[in-house]
Design an enzyme around this catalytic site. Structure first.
Site, PDB file in Angstrom:
ATOM      1  N   ARG A  54       0.495  -1.103  -0.061  1.00 46.95           N
ATOM      2  CA  ARG A  54       0.000   0.382   0.257  1.00 46.95           C
ATOM      3  C   ARG A  54       0.681   1.189   0.288  1.00 46.95           C
ATOM      4  O   ARG A  54       2.283   1.075   0.122  1.00 46.95           O
ATOM      5  CB  ARG A  54      -0.546  -0.043   1.295  1.00 46.95           C
ATOM      6  N   GLY A  55       0.040   2.014   0.558  1.00 49.14           N
ATOM      7  CA  GLY A  55       1.287   3.600   0.037  1.00 49.14           C
ATOM      8  C   GLY A  55       1.187   3.617  -2.090  1.00 49.14           C
ATOM      9  O   GLY A  55       1.456   3.065  -2.517  1.00 49.14           O
ATOM     10  N   ARG A  96      -7.093  -0.831  -6.581  1.00 50.07           N
ATOM     11  CA  ARG A  96      -7.776   0.430  -6.171  1.00 50.07           C
ATOM     12  C   ARG A  96      -7.804   0.975  -7.354  1.00 50.07           C
ATOM     13  O   ARG A  96      -6.909   2.100  -8.000  1.00 50.07           O
ATOM     14  CB  ARG A  96      -6.544   0.637  -5.012  1.00 50.07           C
ATOM     15  N   GLN A 205      -1.871   2.889   9.888  1.00 49.40           N
ATOM     16  CA  GLN A 205      -0.886   2.670   9.178  1.00 49.40           C
ATOM     17  C   GLN A 205       0.403   3.767   9.974  1.00 49.40           C
ATOM     18  O   GLN A 205       1.321   3.101  10.267  1.00 49.40           O
ATOM     19  CB  GLN A 205      -0.889   3.417   7.248  1.00 49.40           C
ATOM     20  N   ASP A 246      -2.370  10.900  -2.447  1.00 47.55           N
ATOM     21  CA  ASP A 246      -2.860   9.336  -3.134  1.00 47.55           C
ATOM     22  C   ASP A 246      -2.810  10.792  -4.620  1.00 47.55           C
ATOM     23  O   ASP A 246      -2.876   9.326  -5.595  1.00 47.55           O
ATOM     24  CB  ASP A 246      -3.034   8.553  -2.933  1.00 47.55           C
ATOM     25  N   ASN A 256      -5.492  12.586  -0.184  1.00 47.20           N
ATOM     26  CA  ASN A 256      -4.600  11.872   1.401  1.00 47.20           C
ATOM     27  C   ASN A 256      -5.620  10.876   1.913  1.00 47.20           C
ATOM     28  O   ASN A 256      -6.695  10.983   2.029  1.00 47.20           O
ATOM     29  CB  ASN A 256      -3.858  12.508   1.568  1.00 47.20           C
ATOM     30  N   LYS A 257      -4.519   9.689   2.786  1.00 47.85           N
ATOM     31  CA  LYS A 257      -5.041   8.954   3.978  1.00 47.85           C
ATOM     32  C   LYS A 257      -6.316   9.718   4.603  1.00 47.85           C
ATOM     33  O   LYS A 257      -6.336  10.972   5.008  1.00 47.85           O
ATOM     34  CB  LYS A 257      -4.509   8.706   4.632  1.00 47.85           C
TER      35      LYS A 257
HETATM   36  O1  MRU Z   1      -4.624   3.305   2.253  1.00 48.17           O
HETATM   37  P1  MRU Z   1      -2.888   3.394   1.461  1.00 48.17           P
HETATM   38  O2  MRU Z   1      -2.443   3.305   3.008  1.00 48.17           O
HETATM   39  O3  MRU Z   1      -2.523   3.358   0.805  1.00 48.17           O
HETATM   40  O4  MRU Z   1      -2.844   5.009   1.794  1.00 48.17           O
HETATM   41  C1  MRU Z   1      -1.401   5.901   1.526  1.00 48.17           C
HETATM   42  C2  MRU Z   1      -1.750   6.626   1.826  1.00 48.17           C
HETATM   43  O5  MRU Z   1      -2.609   7.772   2.179  1.00 48.17           O
HETATM   44  C3  MRU Z   1      -0.355   7.807   1.456  1.00 48.17           C
HETATM   45  O6  MRU Z   1      -0.163   9.426   2.970  1.00 48.17           O
HETATM   46  C4  MRU Z   1       0.028   8.065   0.166  1.00 48.17           C
HETATM   47  O7  MRU Z   1       0.091   6.546  -0.376  1.00 48.17           O
HETATM   48  C5  MRU Z   1       1.272   8.660  -0.057  1.00 48.17           C
HETATM   49  S1  MRU Z   1       2.105   7.016   0.674  1.00 48.17           S
HETATM   50  C6  MRU Z   1       3.417   7.879  -0.087  1.00 48.17           C
END
Ligand code: MRU
Length: 358
Positions: A54-55, A96, A205, A246, A256-257
Protein backbone atom coordinates in the site's frame (compact mmCIF):
# COMPACT_ATOMS: atom_id res chain seq x y z
CA UNK A 1 23.17 14.71 2.39
CA UNK A 2 22.26 12.11 -0.29
CA UNK A 3 24.88 9.65 1.04
CA UNK A 4 23.75 10.27 4.62
CA UNK A 5 20.18 9.55 3.58
CA UNK A 6 21.15 6.35 1.78
CA UNK A 7 23.20 5.15 4.74
CA UNK A 8 20.19 5.66 7.03
CA UNK A 9 17.90 3.50 4.88
CA UNK A 10 16.90 0.34 6.74
CA UNK A 11 13.51 -0.84 5.51
CA UNK A 12 12.53 -2.17 2.14
CA UNK A 13 9.20 -3.64 1.14
CA UNK A 14 9.47 -4.55 -2.55
CA UNK A 15 11.93 -6.94 -4.13
CA UNK A 16 12.14 -7.99 -7.78
CA UNK A 17 14.20 -11.12 -8.28
CA UNK A 18 14.26 -13.87 -10.93
CA UNK A 19 11.05 -12.53 -12.51
CA UNK A 20 9.15 -12.79 -9.24
CA UNK A 21 7.80 -10.03 -7.05
CA UNK A 22 8.50 -10.17 -3.32
CA UNK A 23 6.34 -8.01 -1.05
CA UNK A 24 6.74 -7.47 2.68
CA UNK A 25 3.23 -8.18 4.00
CA UNK A 26 2.14 -4.84 5.49
CA UNK A 27 -1.04 -6.35 6.95
CA UNK A 28 0.88 -8.13 9.69
CA UNK A 29 3.62 -5.60 10.50
CA UNK A 30 5.08 -4.91 13.00
CA UNK A 31 4.10 -8.17 14.67
CA UNK A 32 5.51 -10.30 11.85
CA UNK A 33 7.96 -9.62 9.03
CA UNK A 34 6.63 -11.95 6.36
CA UNK A 35 7.60 -11.81 2.69
CA UNK A 36 5.12 -13.06 0.11
CA UNK A 37 6.12 -13.98 -3.44
CA UNK A 38 3.99 -13.29 -6.51
CA UNK A 39 4.30 -14.71 -10.01
CA UNK A 40 1.08 -13.55 -11.67
CA UNK A 41 -0.65 -10.27 -12.51
CA UNK A 42 -3.84 -11.42 -10.77
CA UNK A 43 -1.87 -12.25 -7.62
CA UNK A 44 -0.28 -8.79 -7.58
CA UNK A 45 -3.67 -7.14 -8.14
CA UNK A 46 -5.02 -9.03 -5.13
CA UNK A 47 -1.97 -8.00 -3.07
CA UNK A 48 -2.74 -4.35 -3.88
CA UNK A 49 -6.46 -4.71 -3.17
CA UNK A 50 -5.90 -6.47 0.15
CA UNK A 51 -3.13 -4.01 1.18
CA UNK A 52 -0.21 -6.45 1.34
CA UNK A 53 1.38 -3.52 -0.49
CA UNK A 54 0.00 0.00 0.00
CA UNK A 55 1.00 3.62 -0.37
CA UNK A 56 0.58 5.37 -3.71
CA UNK A 57 4.09 5.00 -5.19
CA UNK A 58 4.48 1.40 -3.96
CA UNK A 59 1.15 0.46 -5.54
CA UNK A 60 2.36 1.87 -8.89
CA UNK A 61 5.64 -0.03 -8.68
CA UNK A 62 3.89 -3.29 -7.77
CA UNK A 63 1.42 -2.85 -10.65
CA UNK A 64 4.28 -2.33 -13.12
CA UNK A 65 5.90 -5.60 -12.00
CA UNK A 66 2.48 -7.26 -12.04
CA UNK A 67 2.22 -6.35 -15.69
CA UNK A 68 5.64 -7.90 -16.39
CA UNK A 69 4.42 -11.12 -14.74
CA UNK A 70 1.29 -10.98 -16.88
CA UNK A 71 3.36 -10.49 -20.04
CA UNK A 72 5.55 -13.46 -19.21
CA UNK A 73 2.54 -15.76 -18.87
CA UNK A 74 0.84 -14.36 -22.00
CA UNK A 75 4.02 -14.72 -24.07
CA UNK A 76 4.42 -18.31 -22.91
CA UNK A 77 0.82 -19.08 -23.88
CA UNK A 78 1.50 -17.86 -27.45
CA UNK A 79 -1.07 -16.39 -29.83
CA UNK A 80 -1.99 -12.72 -29.66
CA UNK A 81 -0.29 -12.15 -26.30
CA UNK A 82 -0.67 -8.36 -26.39
CA UNK A 83 -4.45 -8.65 -26.78
CA UNK A 84 -4.55 -11.16 -23.91
CA UNK A 85 -2.42 -8.81 -21.78
CA UNK A 86 -5.31 -6.32 -21.80
CA UNK A 87 -6.97 -8.52 -19.18
CA UNK A 88 -3.98 -7.98 -16.88
CA UNK A 89 -4.05 -4.22 -17.44
CA UNK A 90 -7.73 -4.31 -16.46
CA UNK A 91 -7.34 -6.46 -13.35
CA UNK A 92 -4.45 -4.35 -12.07
CA UNK A 93 -6.24 -1.06 -12.81
CA UNK A 94 -9.27 -2.26 -10.86
CA UNK A 95 -7.29 -3.10 -7.72
CA UNK A 96 -7.61 0.34 -6.04
CA UNK A 97 -9.15 3.58 -7.37
CA UNK A 98 -7.66 6.65 -5.69
CA UNK A 99 -3.86 6.62 -5.97
CA UNK A 100 -3.10 7.81 -9.49
CA UNK A 101 0.42 6.32 -9.40
CA UNK A 102 -1.21 2.97 -10.20
CA UNK A 103 -2.65 4.27 -13.48
CA UNK A 104 0.45 6.34 -14.21
CA UNK A 105 2.63 3.21 -13.93
CA UNK A 106 0.28 1.13 -16.10
CA UNK A 107 0.26 3.93 -18.71
CA UNK A 108 4.05 3.90 -18.76
CA UNK A 109 4.03 0.13 -19.26
CA UNK A 110 1.53 0.48 -22.10
CA UNK A 111 3.63 3.18 -23.78
CA UNK A 112 6.67 0.89 -23.59
CA UNK A 113 4.65 -1.88 -25.14
CA UNK A 114 3.65 0.42 -27.97
CA UNK A 115 7.29 1.39 -28.57
CA UNK A 116 8.45 -2.25 -28.95
CA UNK A 117 10.51 -2.70 -32.09
CA UNK A 118 10.36 -5.65 -34.47
CA UNK A 119 12.34 -8.54 -32.95
CA UNK A 120 12.90 -6.78 -29.61
CA UNK A 121 12.76 -8.91 -26.45
CA UNK A 122 9.38 -7.74 -25.11
CA UNK A 123 9.77 -9.24 -21.66
CA UNK A 124 13.20 -7.69 -21.14
CA UNK A 125 11.91 -4.31 -22.30
CA UNK A 126 8.91 -4.38 -19.96
CA UNK A 127 11.05 -5.58 -17.08
CA UNK A 128 13.52 -2.73 -17.65
CA UNK A 129 10.64 -0.25 -17.69
CA UNK A 130 9.27 -1.55 -14.37
CA UNK A 131 12.74 -1.49 -12.80
CA UNK A 132 13.10 2.08 -14.08
CA UNK A 133 9.82 3.07 -12.38
CA UNK A 134 11.06 1.47 -9.14
CA UNK A 135 14.51 3.12 -9.22
CA UNK A 136 13.29 6.55 -10.25
CA UNK A 137 10.76 6.64 -7.41
CA UNK A 138 13.55 6.08 -4.93
CA UNK A 139 15.64 8.79 -6.56
CA UNK A 140 12.66 11.17 -6.49
CA UNK A 141 12.31 10.55 -2.77
CA UNK A 142 15.95 11.42 -2.13
CA UNK A 143 15.52 14.68 -4.03
CA UNK A 144 12.26 15.54 -2.23
CA UNK A 145 13.83 14.79 1.16
CA UNK A 146 16.46 17.43 0.49
CA UNK A 147 13.95 19.97 -0.87
CA UNK A 148 11.63 19.45 2.09
CA UNK A 149 14.53 19.82 4.49
CA UNK A 150 15.52 23.13 2.84
CA UNK A 151 11.95 24.32 3.19
CA UNK A 152 11.95 23.59 6.94
CA UNK A 153 15.36 25.29 7.23
CA UNK A 154 14.00 28.37 5.51
CA UNK A 155 11.67 28.85 8.49
CA UNK A 156 13.44 27.21 11.46
CA UNK A 157 16.99 26.34 12.42
CA UNK A 158 16.36 24.48 15.68
CA UNK A 159 14.76 21.08 16.42
CA UNK A 160 11.03 21.12 15.66
CA UNK A 161 7.94 19.13 16.59
CA UNK A 162 6.36 17.64 13.47
CA UNK A 163 3.11 15.78 12.93
CA UNK A 164 2.47 13.18 10.23
CA UNK A 165 -0.43 11.02 9.13
CA UNK A 166 -0.68 7.52 7.65
CA UNK A 167 2.56 5.92 6.40
CA UNK A 168 4.63 7.56 3.70
CA UNK A 169 7.92 5.83 4.37
CA UNK A 170 10.08 3.20 2.74
CA UNK A 171 7.11 0.84 3.06
CA UNK A 172 4.88 3.07 0.92
CA UNK A 173 7.37 3.82 -1.85
CA UNK A 174 10.31 2.54 -3.85
CA UNK A 175 12.43 3.42 -0.82
CA UNK A 176 13.10 6.07 1.77
CA UNK A 177 9.68 7.69 1.63
CA UNK A 178 7.99 10.97 0.68
CA UNK A 179 6.77 12.86 3.77
CA UNK A 180 8.66 10.42 5.97
CA UNK A 181 11.70 10.96 3.74
CA UNK A 182 11.60 14.68 4.58
CA UNK A 183 11.18 13.83 8.26
CA UNK A 184 14.16 11.42 8.08
CA UNK A 185 16.30 14.09 6.42
CA UNK A 186 15.23 16.65 9.02
CA UNK A 187 16.17 14.19 11.78
CA UNK A 188 19.61 13.60 10.25
CA UNK A 189 20.06 17.37 10.05
CA UNK A 190 19.21 17.75 13.76
CA UNK A 191 15.93 19.53 13.08
CA UNK A 192 13.56 17.06 14.75
CA UNK A 193 12.69 17.30 18.41
CA UNK A 194 9.77 14.88 18.12
CA UNK A 195 7.46 13.39 15.51
CA UNK A 196 3.81 12.93 16.41
CA UNK A 197 2.40 10.05 14.38
CA UNK A 198 -1.37 9.88 14.01
CA UNK A 199 -2.45 6.29 14.54
CA UNK A 200 -4.50 6.56 11.29
CA UNK A 201 -7.73 4.72 11.89
CA UNK A 202 -9.05 2.39 10.76
CA UNK A 203 -6.15 0.58 9.15
CA UNK A 204 -3.56 1.92 11.63
CA UNK A 205 -0.81 2.75 9.14
CA UNK A 206 0.53 5.23 11.72
CA UNK A 207 0.65 2.86 14.70
CA UNK A 208 1.77 -0.20 12.83
CA UNK A 209 4.01 1.18 10.09
CA UNK A 210 5.16 4.78 10.67
CA UNK A 211 5.89 4.29 14.35
CA UNK A 212 7.81 1.10 13.48
CA UNK A 213 9.86 2.75 10.75
CA UNK A 214 10.74 5.82 12.84
CA UNK A 215 11.45 3.97 16.09
CA UNK A 216 13.66 1.54 14.15
CA UNK A 217 15.85 4.46 13.10
CA UNK A 218 15.98 6.15 16.47
CA UNK A 219 13.75 9.09 15.46
CA UNK A 220 11.89 10.35 18.57
CA UNK A 221 8.27 9.45 17.85
CA UNK A 222 5.06 9.59 19.86
CA UNK A 223 1.91 7.89 18.72
CA UNK A 224 -1.36 9.76 19.14
CA UNK A 225 -5.03 9.14 18.47
CA UNK A 226 -6.13 10.89 15.27
CA UNK A 227 -8.57 12.93 17.31
CA UNK A 228 -5.72 14.30 19.49
CA UNK A 229 -4.11 16.19 16.59
CA UNK A 230 -5.82 19.58 17.08
CA UNK A 231 -5.11 19.46 20.82
CA UNK A 232 -1.46 18.64 20.17
CA UNK A 233 -1.17 21.51 17.69
CA UNK A 234 -2.53 23.83 20.36
CA UNK A 235 -0.47 22.54 23.29
CA UNK A 236 2.77 21.10 21.89
CA UNK A 237 4.07 23.83 19.62
CA UNK A 238 4.00 21.68 16.51
CA UNK A 239 5.34 23.74 13.59
CA UNK A 240 4.74 21.48 10.59
CA UNK A 241 2.23 18.88 9.47
CA UNK A 242 3.99 16.82 6.77
CA UNK A 243 1.95 14.32 4.74
CA UNK A 244 2.01 12.42 1.45
CA UNK A 245 -0.58 12.27 -1.32
CA UNK A 246 -2.47 9.77 -3.42
CA UNK A 247 -3.56 12.16 -6.15
CA UNK A 248 -2.99 15.87 -6.71
CA UNK A 249 -5.20 17.63 -9.24
CA UNK A 250 -4.33 20.43 -11.68
CA UNK A 251 -5.37 23.14 -9.20
CA UNK A 252 -3.24 21.72 -6.35
CA UNK A 253 -6.01 19.96 -4.39
CA UNK A 254 -4.65 16.85 -2.63
CA UNK A 255 -6.28 13.49 -1.97
CA UNK A 256 -4.61 11.63 0.88
CA UNK A 257 -5.48 9.25 3.69
CA UNK A 258 -8.76 10.00 5.44
CA UNK A 259 -8.13 12.52 8.20
CA UNK A 260 -5.67 14.64 6.23
CA UNK A 261 -8.31 17.29 5.44
CA UNK A 262 -9.16 17.84 9.09
CA UNK A 263 -5.44 18.15 9.86
CA UNK A 264 -5.12 20.90 7.25
CA UNK A 265 -8.12 22.79 8.63
CA UNK A 266 -6.69 22.53 12.13
CA UNK A 267 -3.19 23.47 10.98
CA UNK A 268 -4.55 26.64 9.36
CA UNK A 269 -6.41 27.52 12.57
CA UNK A 270 -3.30 27.03 14.72
CA UNK A 271 -0.78 28.67 12.37
CA UNK A 272 0.96 25.33 11.75
CA UNK A 273 2.57 24.98 8.29
CA UNK A 274 1.19 22.23 6.05
CA UNK A 275 3.57 20.42 3.66
CA UNK A 276 2.58 17.77 1.10
CA UNK A 277 5.38 15.63 -0.30
CA UNK A 278 4.72 13.56 -3.43
CA UNK A 279 6.49 12.62 -6.66
CA UNK A 280 5.15 14.08 -9.92
CA UNK A 281 3.72 10.61 -10.71
CA UNK A 282 1.06 11.51 -8.08
CA UNK A 283 -0.03 14.61 -10.01
CA UNK A 284 -3.03 14.09 -12.27
CA UNK A 285 -3.25 17.07 -14.61
CA UNK A 286 -6.26 15.49 -16.35
CA UNK A 287 -8.43 16.31 -13.34
CA UNK A 288 -9.24 19.94 -12.72
CA UNK A 289 -10.00 19.77 -9.00
CA UNK A 290 -10.18 17.46 -6.03
CA UNK A 291 -13.89 16.83 -6.33
CA UNK A 292 -13.15 14.84 -9.50
CA UNK A 293 -11.00 12.30 -7.63
CA UNK A 294 -12.58 8.87 -7.07
CA UNK A 295 -12.55 8.21 -3.33
CA UNK A 296 -12.16 4.58 -2.31
CA UNK A 297 -14.75 3.20 0.11
CA UNK A 298 -13.61 0.08 1.90
CA UNK A 299 -15.48 -2.57 3.80
CA UNK A 300 -17.18 -1.25 6.96
CA UNK A 301 -15.74 -4.22 8.82
CA UNK A 302 -12.44 -2.28 8.97
CA UNK A 303 -14.27 -0.06 11.49
CA UNK A 304 -16.59 -2.55 13.11
CA UNK A 305 -13.94 -5.14 13.93
CA UNK A 306 -10.50 -4.90 15.50
CA UNK A 307 -8.12 -7.82 15.01
CA UNK A 308 -11.01 -9.94 13.75
CA UNK A 309 -13.05 -9.22 16.90
CA UNK A 310 -16.33 -7.33 16.67
CA UNK A 311 -16.10 -4.17 18.78
CA UNK A 312 -18.97 -2.06 17.43
CA UNK A 313 -22.73 -2.27 17.79
CA UNK A 314 -24.68 -3.82 14.90
CA UNK A 315 -24.78 -0.72 12.71
CA UNK A 316 -23.86 0.33 9.20
CA UNK A 317 -20.31 1.76 9.01
CA UNK A 318 -19.20 4.33 6.46
CA UNK A 319 -15.55 3.91 5.49
CA UNK A 320 -14.19 6.41 2.92
CA UNK A 321 -10.42 5.88 3.12
CA UNK A 322 -9.25 9.11 1.48
CA UNK A 323 -10.29 12.75 1.62
CA UNK A 324 -9.43 15.88 -0.34
CA UNK A 325 -7.55 18.83 1.11
CA UNK A 326 -8.21 22.02 -0.88
CA UNK A 327 -5.13 23.76 -2.27
CA UNK A 328 -5.75 26.92 -0.27
CA UNK A 329 -5.03 25.05 2.98
CA UNK A 330 -1.61 23.89 1.72
CA UNK A 331 1.61 25.85 2.29
CA UNK A 332 3.79 23.78 -0.02
CA UNK A 333 3.75 20.80 -2.34
CA UNK A 334 7.23 19.27 -2.58
CA UNK A 335 7.97 17.16 -5.66
CA UNK A 336 11.17 15.94 -7.32
CA UNK A 337 10.68 18.70 -9.91
CA UNK A 338 10.69 21.42 -7.28
CA UNK A 339 8.56 23.03 -4.59
CA UNK A 340 5.26 24.83 -5.19
CA UNK A 341 4.36 27.21 -2.40
CA UNK A 342 0.69 28.21 -1.98
CA UNK A 343 -0.31 25.96 -4.91
CA UNK A 344 -2.75 26.99 -7.62
CA UNK A 345 -3.48 25.94 -11.20
CA UNK A 346 -0.90 28.24 -12.82
CA UNK A 347 1.91 27.14 -10.46
CA UNK A 348 1.03 23.45 -10.90
CA UNK A 349 1.12 23.82 -14.70
CA UNK A 350 4.52 25.51 -14.49
CA UNK A 351 5.85 22.76 -12.23
CA UNK A 352 4.78 20.02 -14.62
CA UNK A 353 6.77 21.68 -17.45
CA UNK A 354 9.96 21.42 -15.41
CA UNK A 355 12.45 18.56 -15.61
CA UNK A 356 13.17 16.36 -12.61
CA UNK A 357 15.88 17.86 -10.42
CA UNK A 358 17.93 14.65 -10.29
O1 MRU B 1 -4.54 3.24 2.03
P1 MRU B 1 -3.08 3.46 1.91
O2 MRU B 1 -2.29 2.96 3.07
O3 MRU B 1 -2.54 2.98 0.58
O4 MRU B 1 -2.94 5.05 1.90
C1 MRU B 1 -1.65 5.62 1.83
C2 MRU B 1 -1.67 7.09 1.93
O5 MRU B 1 -2.69 7.73 2.01
C3 MRU B 1 -0.33 7.78 1.82
O6 MRU B 1 -0.32 8.96 2.56
C4 MRU B 1 -0.06 8.10 0.35
O7 MRU B 1 -0.29 6.99 -0.46
C5 MRU B 1 1.32 8.55 0.14
S1 MRU B 1 2.49 7.26 0.37
C6 MRU B 1 4.01 7.87 -0.01
Amino acid sequence: MRDKLLAAEKVKAIEWRDVKLGLLDQRVLPREETWLTYDSAAGVAEAIRSMVVRGAPAIGIAAAFGLVLGARARLAAGGDWQAALEEDFKVLAESRPTAVNLFWALDRMRERLQRLKEGENALAALEAEAVGIFDSDREANLTMAQLGLELIRKHQDSPQKLLTHCNTGALATGGFGTALGVIRAAHLAGLVERVFADETRPWLQGSRLTAWELAGEGVPVSLNADSAAAHLMKTEGITWVIVGADRITANGDVANKIGTYQLAVNAMHHGVRFMVVAPSSTIDMSLEEGEDIPIEERDGRELLDVGGQRIAAEVHAVNPVFDVTPADLIDAIVTEKGVVERPDAAKMAQLMCRKRLH
